[in-house]
Design a protein around this motif. Structure first.
Motif, mmCIF file in Angstrom:
data_model
loop_
_atom_site.group_PDB
_atom_site.id
_atom_site.type_symbol
_atom_site.label_atom_id
_atom_site.label_comp_id
_atom_site.label_asym_id
_atom_site.label_seq_id
_atom_site.Cartn_x
_atom_site.Cartn_y
_atom_site.Cartn_z
ATOM 1 N N HIS A 194 0.829 -1.211 0.000
ATOM 2 C CA HIS A 194 0.000 0.000 0.000
ATOM 3 C C HIS A 194 0.864 1.262 0.000
ATOM 4 N N SER A 222 -5.309 7.675 1.219
ATOM 5 C CA SER A 222 -5.989 6.538 1.847
ATOM 6 C C SER A 222 -5.084 5.304 1.854
ATOM 7 N N ASP A 223 -4.301 5.131 0.800
ATOM 8 C CA ASP A 223 -3.364 3.992 0.792
ATOM 9 C C ASP A 223 -2.267 4.188 1.839
ATOM 10 N N GLU A 235 -2.444 5.921 4.633
ATOM 11 C CA GLU A 235 -2.995 5.725 5.990
ATOM 12 C C GLU A 235 -3.206 4.237 6.285
ATOM 13 N N LEU A 236 -3.662 3.509 5.262
ATOM 14 C CA LEU A 236 -3.854 2.069 5.463
ATOM 15 C C LEU A 236 -2.510 1.373 5.706
ATOM 16 N N LEU A 271 -1.643 -0.784 9.040
ATOM 17 C CA LEU A 271 -1.256 -2.201 9.007
ATOM 18 C C LEU A 271 -0.001 -2.439 9.852
ATOM 19 N N ARG A 288 0.895 -0.662 12.435
ATOM 20 C CA ARG A 288 0.507 -0.535 13.853
ATOM 21 C C ARG A 288 -0.224 -1.796 14.320
ATOM 22 N N ARG A 289 -1.042 -2.346 13.442
ATOM 23 C CA ARG A 289 -1.744 -3.575 13.830
ATOM 24 C C ARG A 289 -0.744 -4.702 14.081
ATOM 25 N N ALA A 341 0.760 -4.125 17.444
ATOM 26 C CA ALA A 341 -0.186 -4.395 18.535
ATOM 27 C C ALA A 341 -0.375 -5.894 18.730
ATOM 28 N N ARG A 342 -0.442 -6.623 17.638
ATOM 29 C CA ARG A 342 -0.614 -8.081 17.760
ATOM 30 C C ARG A 342 0.626 -8.714 18.395
ATOM 31 N N ALA A 385 2.683 -7.259 20.423
ATOM 32 C CA ALA A 385 2.677 -6.891 21.853
ATOM 33 C C ALA A 385 1.675 -7.747 22.633
ATOM 34 N N ALA A 386 0.521 -8.029 22.009
ATOM 35 C CA ALA A 386 -0.478 -8.870 22.692
ATOM 36 C C ALA A 386 0.049 -10.288 22.867
#
Lengths: 139, 301
Positions: A53, A85-86, A88-89, A93, A95-96, A99-100, A102-103
Motif C-alpha cells: 500500500h 488513503s493507501d 494511511e492504510l 497495518l 501498527r496492527r 499491537a498483535r 505486543a499482545a
C-alpha cells in the motif's frame, strides 16, 4: 475603455479562480506527502501488505502530481485522496502488526506468571484482503 | 428498413441496461469491505473510522447514482474501499491493544497472587522452622536433664555398690553377704534398702535391658551352686520388678561358680565371688526377659 476594464476584471477573476484551485491541490499534495512520510516512518515497509500500500501511495502521489501539473485539478485531487488513503492504510497495518506482537508477548508473560492459566486459543489473523491495484488514472 | 432500426434500438437499450446493471469493481469491493468492517471489531473499537468510511462509501454511491460511468465513481469507490479497510485494521489494532491490557492485568494479578502465596509459604516455613527449633531445644534439654539424672543416679549408686564399665555394659556388683543369708535366696532387709537405691538409679537410666547374674564361690556341688545362683538372681529380679522396673527388660541368669572374680582358696576371695551382678546394656535395646525358672534353692552357701 470599458472593454479594457472588463478584460482586466475577467483576467483577475480567472487568476483568482486558478489560484484557489492550485491552493486546494497544494494542500492535498502536502497532506498526502505527510501521510506517506508518516507511514514510512512507523515502518509500514516491514509489513508485506503495508509495503504494498505504501508503494501504491507513492505511485498515486506521483500520478496526482503529474495530473496537477497538467492542469487536471479535480482528477489530481481525487488521486491525492487515493494516495492518502493507501498511505494511511499502510501505516495502520504496521501498527496492527505491532499491537498483535505486543499482545502475543503479553500472553506469554501472563502464562509465565500463572502457569495454571490455560492458554486461550489464538485465532489466526484473517488474511488481509488483497489490495486492489491502483486503477489507471481517472481523468 | 424498419427492422434494422428496431434491432439497433434494442441493442443500444441492452448495452445501456448492462452498463447500468453492474457497478464498477471498486464500488463492489468497497461495499464488501464496509460489510466486513461493520461485522468486525471496528464496530466496537473504531466507530469514527467506520463512520468516515461510511461517508466515503455514501459519496461513491451518490456519484454512481448520478453518473455511473464517470471516473469520479471509481476514484471515490477506491477511497471508500481503503477507508473501510482502514476501519477494519484499526478495529483489529484496538482489539489487540485491549487484549494486551487485559493480559497485562491478568499477569499483574497472577504476580500479586504468587507473591501472596510465596509470602504465605515463607511464613509457614518459618513457623515450621521455629517449631522444629523449639522441638530440638526441648529434646536437647530433655536429653541433658536425663543425662544429669542418670549421672546423679549413678553417683548415688556408687555409694551402695561397685560400679564399673565393661564392654557388655555397666556392671553393678552387689556383695552376696549383704543380700542373702548363707545358702538362702531370700533377700535380707538391708538388701532391700540397697536394691531400692539400685532400682531408682536404673529407672533414671531409662529403658535398658538388664541381666541379673547370680554368682557363688567354688565350694560345694557345682549344680547346687548354679541353682542357688539362679534363685538369687530371680530374687533380685523380682524385687526390682516390684520397685517399678519393667519385667520384660530383666533377664535372670545363674552363673554358679563359673565366673569367679577372686581367689576361691581364701575366705576374702570367696566372699568376693559370692555376689550378684546387674549388667545394664549400653544401648536402649530391650529384649524379652526369660521367665524366671521355678527352681527352689537347694544349696546353702
Amino acid at each position: 475603455m470599458r472593454s479594457a476594464a472588463f478584460a482586466l476584471f475577467a483576467t483577475v477573476v480567472a487568476t483568482l479562480g486558478a489560484c484557489a484551485g492550485t491552493q486546494t491541490t497544494s494542500q492535498h499534495l502536502a497532506s498526502t506527502q505527510a501521510s506517506i512520510s508518516a507511514a514510512a516512518a512507523i515502518g509500514a515497509a516491514r509489513e508485506p501488505t503495508g509495503a504494498l500500500h505504501l508503494q501504491y501511495a507513492r505511485e498515486e502521489y506521483a500520478q496526482a502530481d503529474n495530473l496537477s501539473r497538467d492542469g487536471e485539478i479535480e482528477a489530481a485531487d481525487r488521486m491525492f485522496l487515493r494516495a492518502q488513503s493507501d498511505a494511511e492504510l499502510a501505516g495502520a497495518l504496521a501498527r496492527r502488526q505491532d499491537a498483535r506482537r505486543a499482545a502475543d508477548e503479553a500472553r506469554a508473560r501472563a502464562e509465565a506468571a500463572q502457569p495454571s492459566m490455560a492458554p486461550a486459543p489464538v485465532a489466526p489473523p484473517a488474511p488481509p484482503a488483497p489490495p486492489a491495484p491502483p486503477a489507471p488514472a481517472a481523468r | 428498413m424498419k427492422l434494422p432500426i428496431t434491432l439497433s434500438l434494442v441493442g443500444l437499450l441492452s448495452l445501456q441496461a448492462c452498463a447500468t446493471a453492474r457497478p464498477p469493481d471498486e464500488l463492489l469491493q468497497a461495499r464488501a469491505a464496509m460489510q466486513r468492517a461493520q461485522q468486525g471489531p471496528a464496530s466496537r473499537y473504531a466507530l469514527v473510522d467506520l463512520h468516515t468510511a461510511q461517508q466515503s462509501l455514501a459519496s461513491a454511491e451518490q456519484a454512481y447514482a448520478s453518473s455511473p460511468r464517470s471516473p469520479e465513481v471509481r476514484d471515490l469507490s477506491y477511497v471508500a474501499l481503503r477507508r473501510a479497510e482502514l476501519a477494519g485494521v484499526r478495529g483489529e489494532t484496538a482489539e489487540a491493544v485491549a487484549r494486551q491490557s487485559e493480559l497485562d492485568a491478568q499477569r499483574q494479578q497472577a504476580v500479586a497472587q504468587n507473591l501472596v502465596n510465596t509470602q504465605a509459604a515463607l511464613a509457614t516455613a518459618r513457623a515450621e522452622q521455629s517449631q522444629t527449633r523449639e522441638q530440638l531445644e526441648r529434646e536437647r534439654l530433655a536429653r541433658a536433664d536425663a543425662e544429669r539424672r542418670a549421672n546423679a543416679a549413678m553417683e548415688s549408686l556408687r555409694r551402695v555398690a561397685a560400679v564399673r564399665e565393661e564392654q557388655r555394659g555397666t556392671v553393678i556388683t552387689l556383695s552376696g553377704e549383704v543380700l542373702f543369708a548363707s545358702g538362702e535366696s531370700v533377700l535380707l532387709p538391708i538388701a532391700q534398702q540397697r536394691l531400692d537405691e539400685v532400682a531408682a538409679a536404673l529407672q533414671a537410666q531409662g529403658s535398658r535391658h538388664l541381666v541379673v547374674e547370680g554368682h557363688t564361690d567354688a565350694r560345694g556341688n557345682p549344680a547346687d551352686n548354679e541353682r542357688l545362683s539362679l534363685a538369687r538372681a530371680h530374687a533380685v529380679r523380682n524385687y526390682l520388678v516390684t520397685r517399678g522396673i519393667d519385667a520384660s527388660t530383666i533377664t535372670a541368669v545363674g552363673a554358679g561358680a563359673s565366673r569367679p572374680v577372686a581367689d576361691n582358696t581364701t575366705a576374702e576371695g570367696r566372699a568376693n565371688n559370692r555376689r550378684v551382678e546387674i549388667v545394664v546394656s549400653p544401648s536402649n535395646e530391650t529384649r524379652n526377659a526369660t521367665a524366671p525358672t521355678e527352681h527352689p534353692p537347694v544349696a546353702s552357701r
